[in-house]
Design a protein around this motif. Sequence first.
Motif, short mmCIF file in Angstrom:
data_model
loop_
_atom_site.label_atom_id
_atom_site.label_comp_id
_atom_site.label_asym_id
_atom_site.label_seq_id
_atom_site.Cartn_x
_atom_site.Cartn_y
_atom_site.Cartn_z
N ASP A 67 -6.04 1.81 19.68
CA ASP A 67 -6.49 3.14 19.62
C ASP A 67 -5.32 3.84 19.04
O ASP A 67 -5.55 4.86 17.99
CB ASP A 67 -6.93 3.71 20.90
N GLY A 68 -4.05 3.40 19.49
CA GLY A 68 -3.12 4.34 18.82
C GLY A 68 -2.14 3.50 17.67
O GLY A 68 -2.47 2.23 17.47
N ALA A 69 -1.35 4.44 17.10
CA ALA A 69 -0.70 3.60 15.91
C ALA A 69 0.50 2.78 16.70
O ALA A 69 0.90 3.01 17.74
CB ALA A 69 0.03 4.88 15.06
N GLU A 71 4.29 0.68 14.78
CA GLU A 71 4.95 0.50 13.60
C GLU A 71 5.66 -1.00 13.53
O GLU A 71 6.03 -1.52 14.61
CB GLU A 71 6.16 1.38 13.55
N VAL A 82 4.28 1.69 9.37
CA VAL A 82 3.33 2.49 10.61
C VAL A 82 2.00 2.06 10.08
O VAL A 82 1.36 2.35 9.20
CB VAL A 82 3.60 4.11 10.41
N GLU A 106 7.20 -1.41 17.23
CA GLU A 106 8.28 -0.57 17.65
C GLU A 106 7.80 0.31 18.95
O GLU A 106 8.39 0.51 19.67
CB GLU A 106 9.15 0.07 16.65
N PHE A 107 6.34 0.79 18.74
CA PHE A 107 5.94 1.77 19.72
C PHE A 107 5.72 0.92 21.02
O PHE A 107 5.69 1.77 22.13
CB PHE A 107 4.66 2.34 19.34
N HIS A 108 5.56 -0.34 20.89
CA HIS A 108 5.16 -1.18 22.29
C HIS A 108 5.81 -2.27 22.47
O HIS A 108 5.67 -3.47 22.34
CB HIS A 108 3.66 -1.27 22.46
N ILE B 7 12.05 6.24 22.30
CA ILE B 7 11.37 6.41 21.03
C ILE B 7 11.97 7.68 20.31
O ILE B 7 12.40 7.78 19.15
CB ILE B 7 9.83 6.23 20.71
N GLU B 11 14.17 8.16 17.10
CA GLU B 11 13.69 8.84 15.86
C GLU B 11 14.54 10.13 15.44
O GLU B 11 14.84 10.37 14.14
CB GLU B 11 12.53 9.22 15.76
N GLU B 130 6.68 9.82 12.86
CA GLU B 130 6.51 8.46 13.80
C GLU B 130 6.41 9.07 14.96
O GLU B 130 5.72 8.42 16.07
CB GLU B 130 7.92 7.61 13.58
N LEU B 133 2.79 10.10 15.72
CA LEU B 133 1.91 9.19 15.93
C LEU B 133 2.25 8.32 17.36
O LEU B 133 1.19 8.02 17.84
CB LEU B 133 2.17 8.13 14.71
N PHE B 134 3.45 8.23 17.55
CA PHE B 134 3.79 7.53 18.66
C PHE B 134 3.38 8.31 20.02
O PHE B 134 2.40 7.76 20.88
CB PHE B 134 5.49 7.41 18.78
N GLY B 137 -0.34 8.31 20.18
CA GLY B 137 -0.87 7.14 20.88
C GLY B 137 -0.98 7.18 22.16
O GLY B 137 -1.75 6.70 22.85
#
Lengths: 119, 274
Positions: A67-69, A71, A82, A106-108, B7, B11, B130, B133-134, B137
């Motif tokens: 569901d989420g973005a 990178e 992304v 990168e986000f996870h 994160i 950034e 970013e 979005l993070f 999310g």
Amino acid sequence: MKRLVLAFTLIIAPAITPALADALLFVAPAFADAPIEVHLKNHKFSPSVIKVKANKPSMIILYNDDDGADEFDSSSLKIERVVPGHAKANIRVRALAPGKYPFMGEFHAATAQGVVIAE
Amino acid sequence: MISALIIVFREVIEAGLIVGIVLAATTGVPGRERAVASGVVAGILGACLVAGFAGELANLFQGSGQEFFNATILLLAVAMLTWHNVWMASHGREMARELKAAGHQVRTGERTLTALSIVVGVAVLREGSEVVLFLYGIAAQGGTSATGMVAGGGLGLLGGAAVSALMYFGLLKVPAGKLFQVTSGLITLLAAGMAAQAVIFLQNGGLLEFFTDTVWDTSWLIRDDSITGKLLHTLIGYSQAPNGAQLLAYGATVLLILVLMRLVNAPAAGAKHA
């Protein structure tokens, strides 16, 4: 190109477990020239090991099924891309010298890990 | 939430360093706080916009929209930094003199302030989209509590601000006579690093696909994804394994800025820059 992708999908469709799909991808070097489809689901890449031909550019099509973005990030591949949730990204991979090129979401980063192997 | 903190901090560092350098480079220029603040605000608004349309953006140019967008805004920043440096080379001394005569120089000062405001905006926009979005999310997933996310994000932001302040106050330690020389040098390297990064984005978008071979590899020393690597990447454009095109862009940018600075400064005596 589309037909090839379709054929590819048909071949791996009977493979019920993702592990088997991975195994099939390993033994199918012929697909190195076609875009390589990779899915990101539950913050895990599948396949997480991507084989490409060395010294030839390749293309990864990344489907973010979450569901989420996230990178797609790899310093050794020099790629930061992304990908929003439920979107796909065409990721160009430059011609690589033989070797291993780790990448991550990168986000996870705890779970989203993978590697491109050029050989 | 610790992941939000890490994160966001990672950034925000990049934008923070750039803000610190810009603040130091505009020491004594009236209206700079407003310029930097409007750059930050515009950057945040832009970041939300970019994050909101990330999918649409990526689909442009046969799926390379994101790469071309990043390359474009980076090159815009390079142009603005170049302009600032060249402007400083021709007006810097004059400005320092006239500033003492209370605010006379504001209009001239505002011209380069706008350029630097754009640079700040671009830096915030790139990193900010970013972050948005993070955070969106995690919010959408509902895994973390809203409080945890806000706390983590807030702490990350504070950390980034601290880096910015450290950069700024560190630079203020430089003797006043040398400050603009030092910031000019920093801005030159900043611009060169951005140009090299823009080349990578263009290559990832399928353009400029030449000189893609790695020239050297210092990943054994400093990795790009380490904090040191990230800091050096922002400051001087460090890359663990630069390719030919990257180095070419880097060298060409440094050369271009130095030559332009030299040219506008030619009538004045003994301009030297390292």
